[in-house]
Write a protein that holds these residues in place. Sequence first.
Motif, mmCIF file in Angstrom:
data_model
loop_
_atom_site.group_PDB
_atom_site.id
_atom_site.type_symbol
_atom_site.label_atom_id
_atom_site.label_comp_id
_atom_site.label_asym_id
_atom_site.label_seq_id
_atom_site.Cartn_x
_atom_site.Cartn_y
_atom_site.Cartn_z
ATOM 1 N N ASN A 159 0.819 -1.262 0.004
ATOM 2 C CA ASN A 159 0.183 0.079 0.096
ATOM 3 C C ASN A 159 0.775 1.301 -0.059
ATOM 4 N N ASP A 160 2.043 1.244 0.599
ATOM 5 C CA ASP A 160 2.798 2.551 0.534
ATOM 6 C C ASP A 160 3.487 2.640 -0.571
ATOM 7 N N GLU A 161 3.878 1.557 -1.611
ATOM 8 C CA GLU A 161 4.244 1.828 -2.763
ATOM 9 C C GLU A 161 3.300 2.451 -3.719
ATOM 10 N N ILE A 162 2.187 1.890 -3.646
ATOM 11 C CA ILE A 162 0.858 2.459 -4.514
ATOM 12 C C ILE A 162 0.573 3.942 -4.002
ATOM 13 N N ASN A 163 0.731 4.312 -2.630
ATOM 14 C CA ASN A 163 0.556 5.615 -2.106
ATOM 15 C C ASN A 163 1.598 6.690 -2.802
ATOM 16 N N LYS A 164 2.624 6.158 -2.773
ATOM 17 C CA LYS A 164 4.078 6.681 -3.304
ATOM 18 C C LYS A 164 3.858 6.979 -4.788
ATOM 19 N N PHE A 165 3.511 6.165 -5.406
ATOM 20 C CA PHE A 165 3.381 6.317 -7.043
ATOM 21 C C PHE A 165 2.222 6.818 -7.410
ATOM 22 N N MET A 166 0.938 6.625 -6.762
ATOM 23 C CA MET A 166 -0.330 7.050 -7.171
ATOM 24 C C MET A 166 -0.307 6.734 -8.797
ATOM 25 N N PRO A 167 -0.237 5.520 -8.981
ATOM 26 C CA PRO A 167 -0.356 5.068 -10.688
ATOM 27 C C PRO A 167 -1.587 5.389 -11.219
ATOM 28 N N ALA A 168 -1.849 5.525 -12.452
ATOM 29 C CA ALA A 168 -3.073 5.946 -13.097
ATOM 30 C C ALA A 168 -3.738 4.427 -13.286
ATOM 31 N N GLU A 169 -2.966 3.274 -13.410
ATOM 32 C CA GLU A 169 -3.270 2.067 -13.821
ATOM 33 C C GLU A 169 -2.335 0.988 -13.075
ATOM 34 N N ILE A 170 -3.100 -0.034 -12.635
ATOM 35 C CA ILE A 170 -2.128 -1.077 -12.175
ATOM 36 C C ILE A 170 -2.678 -2.188 -13.119
ATOM 37 N N ILE A 171 -1.601 -3.013 -13.506
ATOM 38 C CA ILE A 171 -1.933 -4.476 -14.055
ATOM 39 C C ILE A 171 -1.463 -5.427 -13.152
ATOM 40 N N CYS A 172 -2.175 -6.536 -12.879
ATOM 41 C CA CYS A 172 -2.011 -7.507 -11.916
ATOM 42 C C CYS A 172 -2.334 -8.779 -12.318
ATOM 43 N N ASN A 173 -1.671 -9.991 -11.435
ATOM 44 C CA ASN A 173 -2.225 -11.171 -11.661
ATOM 45 C C ASN A 173 -3.281 -11.525 -10.922
ATOM 46 N N ASP A 174 -4.109 -12.821 -10.884
ATOM 47 C CA ASP A 174 -5.153 -13.038 -10.352
ATOM 48 C C ASP A 174 -4.859 -13.084 -8.666
ATOM 49 N N ALA A 175 -4.005 -13.542 -8.265
ATOM 50 C CA ALA A 175 -3.606 -13.684 -6.986
ATOM 51 C C ALA A 175 -3.580 -12.512 -5.917
ATOM 52 N N PHE A 176 -3.242 -11.324 -6.959
ATOM 53 C CA PHE A 176 -3.322 -9.783 -6.352
ATOM 54 C C PHE A 176 -4.679 -9.544 -5.893
ATOM 55 N N PHE A 177 -5.614 -9.965 -6.534
ATOM 56 C CA PHE A 177 -7.178 -9.777 -6.392
ATOM 57 C C PHE A 177 -7.567 -10.792 -5.405
ATOM 58 N N CYS A 178 -7.173 -12.009 -5.283
ATOM 59 C CA CYS A 178 -7.836 -12.874 -4.526
ATOM 60 C C CYS A 178 -7.061 -13.427 -3.224
ATOM 61 N N MET A 179 -5.807 -13.142 -3.118
ATOM 62 C CA MET A 179 -5.070 -13.645 -2.134
ATOM 63 C C MET A 179 -4.264 -12.691 -1.266
ATOM 64 N N SER A 180 -4.010 -11.508 -1.863
ATOM 65 C CA SER A 180 -3.139 -10.806 -1.328
ATOM 66 C C SER A 180 -3.257 -9.954 -0.156
ATOM 67 N N GLY A 181 -4.860 -9.699 0.069
ATOM 68 C CA GLY A 181 -5.207 -8.891 1.167
ATOM 69 C C GLY A 181 -5.401 -7.566 0.989
ATOM 70 N N ILE A 182 -4.942 -6.920 -0.236
ATOM 71 C CA ILE A 182 -5.271 -5.823 -0.713
ATOM 72 C C ILE A 182 -6.413 -5.350 -0.919
ATOM 73 N N ASP A 183 -6.858 -4.138 -0.643
ATOM 74 C CA ASP A 183 -8.387 -3.681 -0.771
ATOM 75 C C ASP A 183 -8.463 -3.204 -1.875
ATOM 76 N N VAL A 184 -8.796 -4.181 -3.056
ATOM 77 C CA VAL A 184 -8.797 -3.391 -4.514
ATOM 78 C C VAL A 184 -10.081 -2.587 -4.920
ATOM 79 N N GLU A 185 -11.115 -2.676 -3.984
ATOM 80 C CA GLU A 185 -12.109 -1.548 -4.119
ATOM 81 C C GLU A 185 -11.986 -0.322 -3.774
#
Length: 883
Positions: A159-185
Amino acid sequence: MLSPMMQHYLETKKEHPDCILFYRLGDFYEMFFDDAKTVSRELELTLTGKECGLEERAPMCGVPYHAAEVYLNRLVEKGYKVAIAEQMEDPKQAKGLVKREVIRIVTPGTNLSAQALDETKNNYLMSIVYLDKTFGVATADVSTGDFLVTEVSSVRAMNDEINKFMPAEIICNDAFFCMSGIDVEDLKGRLGITLSPLENHCFNDEVCLQRLTDHFHVAGTAGLGLSDYPIGAVSAGALLAYLYDTQKSGLAHLSHITPYQQGRFMMLDTSTHRNLELTETLREKQKRGSLLWVLDKTRTAMGARTLRNFLEQPLIDRSEILARQDAIAEMNEDMIFREELREYLNPIYDLERLIGRITYRSANPRDLIAFRNSLQMLPHIKNLLKDHKSALLQELYDQLDPLEDMAELIEKAIVEDPPITVREGGMIREGYNEDADRLRLAKTEGKEWLASLEAEEREKTGIKNLRIKYNRVFGYYLEVTNSFKDLVPDYYVRKQTLTNAERYTTERLKKLEDVILGAEDKLFVLEYDLFCKVRDKVAEQVVRIQKSAKAVGIIDVLASLAYVADKNNYVRPSINEKGVIDIREGRHPVVEQMMRDDLFIANDTYLDNNKKRVSIITGPNMAGKSTYMRQTALIVLMAQLGSFVPAASANIGICDRIFTRVGASDDLASGQSTFMVEMNEVANILRNATKNSLLILDEIGRGTSTFDGMSIAWAVVEYISNSKVLGAKTLFATHYHELTELEGSLSGVNNYCIAVKEQGDSIVFLRKIVRGGADKSYGIQVAKLAGVPEPVIARAKVLVEELSAADITVRAKEIAAASAGNSPAVTRPDEVDLNQMSLFDTVKEDDILEELKSLDLGSMTPIDALNTLYRMQTKLNNRWQSN
């Protein structure tokens, strides 16, 4: 039966199902079916229809090709992807269906439009792959060529990395959505990031690593410095593959990749970034009023982006901080040098994004002239840096390539004021190419050449009525009437015989005809070819150009920070690694600039890792507590980005993180009240802070009842001050002046308050921090200053007198005395089961009743009895609400 064009449209759409397809038809880009409905709705355009061989007309919506970028950018801003299917041949010369191909896919993270991008911000695309409980993270700005890679092992760090860069777009694998614990919503909703999940085969190890080595022309990832980042390398390879698929180009400007460790920079979470108003204000969401607004006196787009990156990633390496300070100090010791430097920086355009467009072959002639004008400043800047001694300025001198050969090439090839378009000529300077010069002359002087030849042939042959004429079939010819036929020389070649005349040509006329006929079209084609060759030659030097552009950005930032320090009377802070923060006469860098008719009151701050760890700050609202605490955090942050600071003197201990919990806010959309948001932020701070962190906590516990709130605030102070558990340097502002009793009972806790002068029923804020604690909150006086009606003020005075008879301060003193030197054992949250740490744990009603029966209220003082009954009632209420 579908028409051939519509069949091709549907085939193309099938290949790009997740994109809106801009399909070129003549002067328009057309959309059909669901795409047409979407575009019509989102852009408020008229929805029409087209007969296509189906029973019903196909919904249709279009935009003019010359204005397509405006509409495309609006769709991309809304999170859509747009595939551009372009005509690949001239419709006039096409045999049958015009050939069309998708030449580019535009997404939020790959948009290169100068109109859509903020030149002061990077536009990042981030690739995240979650494998083996590790996040591989690759981040690129396609418009500038920046390409970074790292790995992190926790949700917080991700989350710190995402907050630091504030990307316009993220590409990711399924595990990022389902298993990583990141609040994608949360990423999609609150942060507005477009998420583009890719199929798992896109993150295949071998394929991704092969893509990396092919792109950078190396034998293995070790040559890229990625040996310690195996999962990061996978994410980088997937990012490259995504860019190849969307950009349909060689990506030459992604010329290097930079691995980094997260711990190299101070971490700033979203709340801290927002509460300290680093890049925009909390309410208006504008730059004016932010720290960036104060510090940004840069002259170039590269400098503006670099300063933003410095601000969002302060350093924690003392030697790097000192190197920046040395450069700033040297610039301010020689003001003429600094101001000359800023003058030469001023005309420089955005070299990074210009070279990006050049390598993408989308740069037009005016882009090249802007590029040349910028390059012409580089030798002057390099010459100014030559004799300066600080290590960083010398490093930048060595890094800065003046690129004189590139400037000279463009100077020779491109006219001073070229057109924007590349297909209509007028771009190439006279003298650059002989064929172009000849065609240009043919275009403008062809009639004069023919008239001259006609006069010359009359003179030589004596044929007085000889004429040079033209028609579409025979081209140019010499016409001689039959009466002069005997005078026709041998070198005339007959082309056509008429009733009363003969038509001839000569070798010289043929050459003129070849030059004159189609000279304009030939010139346009040749100029375009010459322009492309010049553009490609510049693109070949992308590495040199990017290196110089980075140097220019850093030079610009250093000059800006030096200018601001000089103008605003900042001082060079000392940097220590002992944990001491000693600021004398510190000022808030933004507030002092916003104050026009008032003098900012400076204040001191002293924090360390021993007896001065926690400062409890009391005093009324509006007195300046929040300003004081924020200014301390901002001064620390400024010092660690290498800037001078607003103070009489400062000695700053390096902090690994700054945490803030300031103000009241809610998140009703996700069902979180003000108090729940506050507790979430407190929990985040307590779990992730270290003894080297700086904590700014304002009004903890205000969102619930007085007793609950004060208890939470009390417990938080105990937890933070315990050097065996946390021991972080903390400024803790509170209206619970009862907490001042903790000084003397908890090691490292000290009381401070905002000085206030009472004048009868009114108060005057002196805005000065002094030792000691406030004994009351002055809430009624503040309400009066705010204009609350007098009857309300009068009634409040009566009530406060009655309630003060049950003052809990006495009890607070007893609790503090009892716990002095005997604080309960505390463990860090990561050492216990977090499921058992809820602030809202309930108890059984039977337990509460048993506890009530066992109480001896008669032996208690009245205030103790009231407090006890209140606590019992709160427990019962919590139990009933949970049911």
